[in-house]
Design a protein around this motif. Structure first.
Motif, PDB file in Angstrom:
ATOM      1  N   GLN A   1      51.124  47.908  63.536  1.00 16.50           N
ATOM      2  CA  GLN A   1      51.528  48.943  64.495  1.00 16.50           C
ATOM      3  C   GLN A   1      53.035  49.142  64.557  1.00 16.50           C
ATOM      4  O   GLN A   1      53.515  50.101  65.177  1.00 16.50           O
ATOM      5  CB  GLN A   1      50.982  48.615  65.892  1.00 16.50           C
ATOM      6  N   PHE A   2      53.780  48.244  63.882  1.00 17.02           N
ATOM      7  CA  PHE A   2      55.236  48.394  63.857  1.00 17.02           C
ATOM      8  C   PHE A   2      55.756  48.847  62.489  1.00 17.02           C
ATOM      9  O   PHE A   2      56.959  48.953  62.276  1.00 17.02           O
ATOM     10  CB  PHE A   2      55.898  47.066  64.237  1.00 17.02           C
ATOM     11  N   GLY A   3      54.831  49.067  61.541  1.00 21.44           N
ATOM     12  CA  GLY A   3      55.244  49.525  60.225  1.00 21.44           C
ATOM     13  C   GLY A   3      55.437  48.427  59.206  1.00 21.44           C
ATOM     14  O   GLY A   3      55.826  48.709  58.069  1.00 21.44           O
TER      15      GLY A   3
ATOM     16  N   LEU B   1      53.067  55.451  59.291  1.00 23.08           N
ATOM     17  CA  LEU B   1      52.972  54.848  60.619  1.00 23.08           C
ATOM     18  C   LEU B   1      52.739  55.927  61.685  1.00 23.08           C
ATOM     19  O   LEU B   1      51.906  55.763  62.578  1.00 23.08           O
ATOM     20  CB  LEU B   1      54.259  54.075  60.930  1.00 23.08           C
ATOM     21  N   ASN B   2      53.441  57.040  61.555  1.00 23.39           N
ATOM     22  CA  ASN B   2      53.305  58.120  62.545  1.00 23.39           C
ATOM     23  C   ASN B   2      51.916  58.749  62.502  1.00 23.39           C
ATOM     24  O   ASN B   2      51.308  59.016  63.547  1.00 23.39           O
ATOM     25  CB  ASN B   2      54.373  59.184  62.302  1.00 23.39           C
TER      26      ASN B   2
ATOM     27  N   SER C   1      50.435  54.568  65.106  1.00 25.68           N
ATOM     28  CA  SER C   1      50.846  53.167  65.297  1.00 25.68           C
ATOM     29  C   SER C   1      49.660  52.218  65.432  1.00 25.68           C
ATOM     30  O   SER C   1      49.718  51.216  66.152  1.00 25.68           O
ATOM     31  CB  SER C   1      51.781  53.037  66.512  1.00 25.68           C
ATOM     32  N   GLN C   2      48.561  52.526  64.730  1.00 28.90           N
ATOM     33  CA  GLN C   2      47.432  51.608  64.659  1.00 28.90           C
ATOM     34  C   GLN C   2      47.503  50.820  63.348  1.00 28.90           C
ATOM     35  O   GLN C   2      48.128  51.240  62.382  1.00 28.90           O
ATOM     36  CB  GLN C   2      46.113  52.391  64.722  1.00 28.90           C
TER      37      GLN C   2
END
Length: 365
Positions: free
Chosen positions: A114-116, A175-176, A180-181
């Motif tokens: 979720q943070f990339g 990610l977008n 953010s899953q």
């Protein structure tokens, strides 16, 4: 430009078709993997390398009515490497999260958190995923949880593939789109390599494959399961698929042996030499279309020493002389080796001034 597909059978031995930009030859002999690879390297280039789903679909449509399964050129290697599921993509960018542990000898797939950051995971875990879009920078988030392999199949059915990421900007875009899953991306690690050294990352495994059982180090396409791939013991006897153009050509012009030799060396490589039974079979297939009763080979006789030799100085124990010909006979004059164009297609010695069709090697092999 993409070539059209062509298909024809020249005998019960092999069928030929063109897929994409590669020539594929379905050989209906049954051999173990090592023998099949040797045959393909003698006759063509190597066992077949599959680059994409289009290749695989065409192979299924053309070969599934001929055989149940065939060897392809995928075999176990010693090094586990990361690949993108989408064929032809470089592994030129990584975004492993801090502290991520990458094991060396284990099948793993990659996910984006979720943070990339990227992390490794067992490929059977169910996750949502992102497919590659049809345009650069276009990504498709799929809000269904599947294993990595099932996610790959879903993306290929769009048709597309799991997403590949090559920059920080692309990573942020994925990610977008995933809100953010945690999602699967198209990165996976395996030890498989292609016989001809190609770097194709395309894989088309059956369900539960590859299982990494011992003594199953070679791969066959199973046409009862839409051509999907299955690990098998390399000692199994199967049909197989070669790729590459054949390395010999029949010249339907009548020339003396010396003229034929000069012609081959000027326009191709050399008169053909026969080192194995496989090559004998291939030359015999070519010779059937000759317009002369015999065809010249790259085989010559020295009167002084009563000795036969291949002009390319290749040593071989293989022989296929007609009874009473070859080393059993003292010719006493200048003769060279030829093959019967029909019948048993065995070798004979003929006066080198006779004018016959001949077969050239098109490349060193």
């Amino acid at each position: 430009m993409m070539k059209k597909k062509y298909f024809f059978c020249t005998s019960t031995v092999f069928c030929f078709f063109t897929l994409g930009s590669s020539d594929f030859h379905h050989i209906t002999l049954t051999e173990n993997y090592t023998q099949a690879k040797s045959y393909c390297r003698d006759m063509y280039t190597d066992l077949a390398t599959i680059y994409n789903l289009e290749d695989m679909n065409n192979l299924v449509s053309l070969a599934s009515n001929i055989t149940e399964n065939t060897w392809i050129g995928l075999e176990i290697g010693a090094v586990w490497m990361w690949h993108w599921s989408l064929p032809g993509q470089l592994t030129d960018f990584f975004k492993w999260k801090s502290g991520e542990v990458i094991t060396n000898n284990q099948e793993e797939c990659a996910a984006l958190d979720q943070f990339g950051g990227w992390f490794v995971s067992a490929c059977g875990v169910l996750r949502k995923f992102v497919c590659q879009g049809t345009h650069t920078g276009d990504f498709i988030f799929v809000n269904e949880s599947k294993s990595w392999w099932d996610a790959q199949s879903h993306c290929r059915g769009l048709p597309s593939d799991l997403v590949s990421i090559h920059s920080e900007a692309e990573n942020m875009a994925v990610l977008n789109v995933s809100a953010s899953q945690t999602v699967w991306i198209g990165l996976f690690k395996d030890p498989w390599k292609w016989s001809d050294g190609s770097n194709s990352s395309f894989r088309f495994w059956r369900a539960s494959q590859p299982s990494y059982l011992s003594n199953q180090d070679c791969v066959a396409a199973v046409f009862q399961d839409n051509g999907k791939w299955n690990k098998q013991s390399c000692s199994n006897q199967l049909n197989f698929v070669c790729h590459g153009e054949g390395n010999m050509i029949l010249i339907q012009e009548n020339m003396t042996w010396i003229e034929a030799l000069s012609y081959c060396r000027k326009h191709y490589f050399d008169l053909v030499d026969i080192k194995t039974k496989n090559i004998q079979d291939q030359v015999a297939q070519k010779a059937k279309n000759a317009t002369s009763s015999y065809v010249w080979l790259g085989l010559r006789y020295t009167v002084q020493f009563n000795f036969w030799f291949w002009i390319r100085s290749t040593s071989s124990c293989y022989q296929n002389w007609l009874p009473g010909e070859g080393p059993q006979r003292d010719y006493g004059s200048a003769v060279s080796g030829a093959m019967e164009a029909t019948g048993g297609q065995q070798w004979v010695g003929l006066p080198e001034t006779e004018k016959l069709n001949f077969i050239c090697n098109t490349c060193a092999g």
